[in-house]
Motif scaffolding. Structure first.
Motif, mmCIF file in Angstrom:
data_model
loop_
_atom_site.group_PDB
_atom_site.id
_atom_site.type_symbol
_atom_site.label_atom_id
_atom_site.label_comp_id
_atom_site.label_asym_id
_atom_site.label_seq_id
_atom_site.Cartn_x
_atom_site.Cartn_y
_atom_site.Cartn_z
ATOM 1 N N LEU A 191 134.044 84.335 17.017
ATOM 2 C CA LEU A 191 135.262 85.068 17.358
ATOM 3 C C LEU A 191 136.153 84.275 18.296
ATOM 4 O O LEU A 191 137.375 84.181 18.105
ATOM 5 C CB LEU A 191 134.897 86.409 18.000
ATOM 6 C CG LEU A 191 134.501 87.555 17.080
ATOM 7 C CD1 LEU A 191 134.152 88.786 17.907
ATOM 8 C CD2 LEU A 191 135.632 87.880 16.120
ATOM 9 N N ILE A 192 135.554 83.688 19.331
ATOM 10 C CA ILE A 192 136.344 82.938 20.317
ATOM 11 C C ILE A 192 136.984 81.713 19.675
ATOM 12 O O ILE A 192 138.185 81.448 19.843
ATOM 13 C CB ILE A 192 135.460 82.535 21.508
ATOM 14 C CG1 ILE A 192 134.930 83.786 22.222
ATOM 15 C CG2 ILE A 192 136.238 81.656 22.481
ATOM 16 C CD1 ILE A 192 133.922 83.483 23.308
ATOM 17 N N LEU A 193 136.185 80.945 18.936
ATOM 18 C CA LEU A 193 136.707 79.724 18.320
ATOM 19 C C LEU A 193 137.709 80.028 17.215
ATOM 20 O O LEU A 193 138.705 79.302 17.053
ATOM 21 C CB LEU A 193 135.557 78.887 17.764
ATOM 22 C CG LEU A 193 134.543 78.377 18.797
ATOM 23 C CD1 LEU A 193 133.480 77.527 18.113
ATOM 24 C CD2 LEU A 193 135.221 77.581 19.894
ATOM 25 N N LEU A 194 137.477 81.085 16.469
ATOM 26 C CA LEU A 194 138.414 81.447 15.409
ATOM 27 C C LEU A 194 139.758 81.869 15.989
ATOM 28 O O LEU A 194 140.814 81.559 15.417
ATOM 29 C CB LEU A 194 137.826 82.574 14.555
ATOM 30 C CG LEU A 194 138.579 82.931 13.270
ATOM 31 C CD1 LEU A 194 138.694 81.707 12.362
ATOM 32 C CD2 LEU A 194 137.878 84.064 12.545
ATOM 33 N N ALA A 195 139.725 82.565 17.122
ATOM 34 C CA ALA A 195 140.979 82.922 17.790
ATOM 35 C C ALA A 195 141.736 81.671 18.233
ATOM 36 O O ALA A 195 142.964 81.594 18.120
ATOM 37 C CB ALA A 195 140.694 83.822 18.987
ATOM 38 N N GLY A 196 140.995 80.676 18.726
ATOM 39 C CA GLY A 196 141.646 79.426 19.118
ATOM 40 C C GLY A 196 142.192 78.666 17.929
ATOM 41 O O GLY A 196 143.289 78.088 17.998
ATOM 42 N N LEU A 197 141.459 78.650 16.823
ATOM 43 C CA LEU A 197 141.917 77.932 15.629
ATOM 44 C C LEU A 197 143.188 78.549 15.051
ATOM 45 O O LEU A 197 144.109 77.834 14.634
ATOM 46 C CB LEU A 197 140.816 77.932 14.570
ATOM 47 C CG LEU A 197 139.629 76.997 14.823
ATOM 48 C CD1 LEU A 197 138.520 77.258 13.815
ATOM 49 C CD2 LEU A 197 140.056 75.541 14.752
ATOM 50 N N THR A 198 143.244 79.873 15.003
ATOM 51 C CA THR A 198 144.419 80.532 14.424
ATOM 52 C C THR A 198 145.667 80.360 15.287
ATOM 53 O O THR A 198 146.778 80.560 14.797
ATOM 54 C CB THR A 198 144.139 82.030 14.234
ATOM 55 O OG1 THR A 198 143.700 82.603 15.481
ATOM 56 C CG2 THR A 198 143.073 82.247 13.182
ATOM 57 N N SER A 199 145.484 80.003 16.552
ATOM 58 C CA SER A 199 146.647 79.799 17.424
ATOM 59 C C SER A 199 147.165 78.359 17.396
ATOM 60 O O SER A 199 148.199 78.069 18.000
ATOM 61 C CB SER A 199 146.292 80.178 18.865
ATOM 62 O OG SER A 199 145.306 79.289 19.392
ATOM 63 N N LEU A 200 146.452 77.456 16.720
ATOM 64 C CA LEU A 200 146.882 76.056 16.671
ATOM 65 C C LEU A 200 148.075 75.889 15.739
ATOM 66 O O LEU A 200 148.205 76.581 14.728
ATOM 67 C CB LEU A 200 145.727 75.165 16.191
ATOM 68 C CG LEU A 200 144.488 75.089 17.083
ATOM 69 C CD1 LEU A 200 143.460 74.152 16.461
ATOM 70 C CD2 LEU A 200 144.833 74.644 18.485
ATOM 71 N N SER A 201 148.927 74.952 16.090
ATOM 72 C CA SER A 201 150.092 74.646 15.249
ATOM 73 C C SER A 201 149.653 73.853 14.017
ATOM 74 O O SER A 201 148.713 73.049 14.073
ATOM 75 C CB SER A 201 151.126 73.850 16.045
ATOM 76 O OG SER A 201 152.189 73.427 15.217
#
Length: 310
Positions: A191-201
């Motif tokens: 969950l944490i890493l997926l949230a970070g991935l979806t916020s990447l440009s």
């Protein structure tokens, strides 16, 4: 059109001094009740535990105790039969579980990063272990890994593999509990890493793709560096949680972490000292030392992260 306000400027003539002081410090005044409440919840238990660690408190909670200074710390730090082995198991459990959870969490998060058919159902299935409480998870896996009637040995028998002791074995109990912890808490890392991935440009990814970078090169040189702040947060949150794991261990092995203390971490050891042997002074000493170990580990991780940025 001019805006009409009924508030007097902080420096307006005639404004009482206390009003100006409140205006200057209002952000702290609004946060003060919550900060005071949190401080009371943290400071008092820690201070009381620290006081008990300097006494010989044991037996009844109302029994008189004497101040013994740092004698408890000397006894605990020289205990090579229970304390230091518990420190080693705590470090092993935390390090191995965190390593597997970060690697598996990153792999699963990367798989779920791009949309595909049935993605939402896969996400729901992955998050199911987080729904159950750790005690229920521990009891469930205790039945699965039962050496006599457990499903795990039955599955191994289908492939011609003999039964394994799993939680009952002196040398297999700790790896088995690590597996249980990884099974339950890897979804949190996802969950944490997926949230970070979806916020990447997407622009850096597109630029690297146009330059001919392979998938591994884009991950190593583009995705991972951009994701490192999120990875650090995941390591901190999951690392602290793994360090203080108690419920899964106690639910699967019970008092003392097993007959040979095979899964006795510092939490299990301190619990046994308090509730099995009523040695509150020594137990408080173990908890204070455990607290210092956690603070030291988090400080080392933070310093290392700052040095890596430089």
């Amino acid at each position: 059109m001019a805006t009409i306000t009924t508030e007097a400027p902080r420096g307006a003539p005639g404004t009482p001094g206390w009003v100006r002081w409140v205006n200057d410090h209002r952000k702290w005044l609004f946060a003060a009740p919550a900060m005071t409440f949190v401080a009371a919840l943290l400071v008092f238990p820690l201070a009381w535990t620290g006081y008990l660690s300097l006494t010989d408190a044991e037996g009844s909670v109302r029994a008189e105790s004497e101040f013994v200074g740092f004698q408890n710390y000397l006894d605990v730090l020289t205990d090579t039969t229970r304390f230091w082995p518990a420190v080693g198991r705590t470090a092993t459990f935390t390090g191995v579980a965190l390593l597997f959870e970060m690697v598996l969490g990153m792999a699963i998060a990367l798989l779920l990063w791009r949309p595909f058919k049935g993605q939402k159902w896969v996400r729901v299935a992955i998050l199911l272990p987080l729904v159950a409480t750790p005690v229920a998870v521990g009891m469930m896996w205790r039945l699965i890994f039962d050496p006599n009637i457990g499903m795990a040995n039955q599955v191994l028998g289908w492939f011609g593999i003999g039964p394994q002791p799993w939680l009952a074995g002196e040398h297999t109990a700790l790896p088995t509990t690590i597996f249980i912890d990884v099974w339950q808490w890897t979804p949190m890392v996802v969950l944490i890493l997926l949230a970070g991935l979806t916020s990447l440009s997407e622009e850096p990814q597109e630029a690297a793709r146009i330059d001919g970078a392979s998938t591994w090169q884009r991950f190593r040189h583009v995705t991972l560096p951009l994701l490192m702040p999120t990875v650090t947060v995941a390591i901190l949150l999951r690392g602290i949680d793994a360090l203080k794991t108690f419920d899964i261990l106690y639910a699967t092995k019970g008092r003392g972490g097993g007959s040979f203390h095979e899964v006795e971490t510092l939490n299990v050891y301190a619990y046994g000292l308090s509730f099995d042997y009523n040695k509150y002074g020594v137990s408080s000493t173990v908890l204070i030392l455990f607290f210092l170990i956690i603070i030291g580990a988090m400080w080392a991780l933070t310093v290392r992260r700052k040095e890596a940025r430089r």
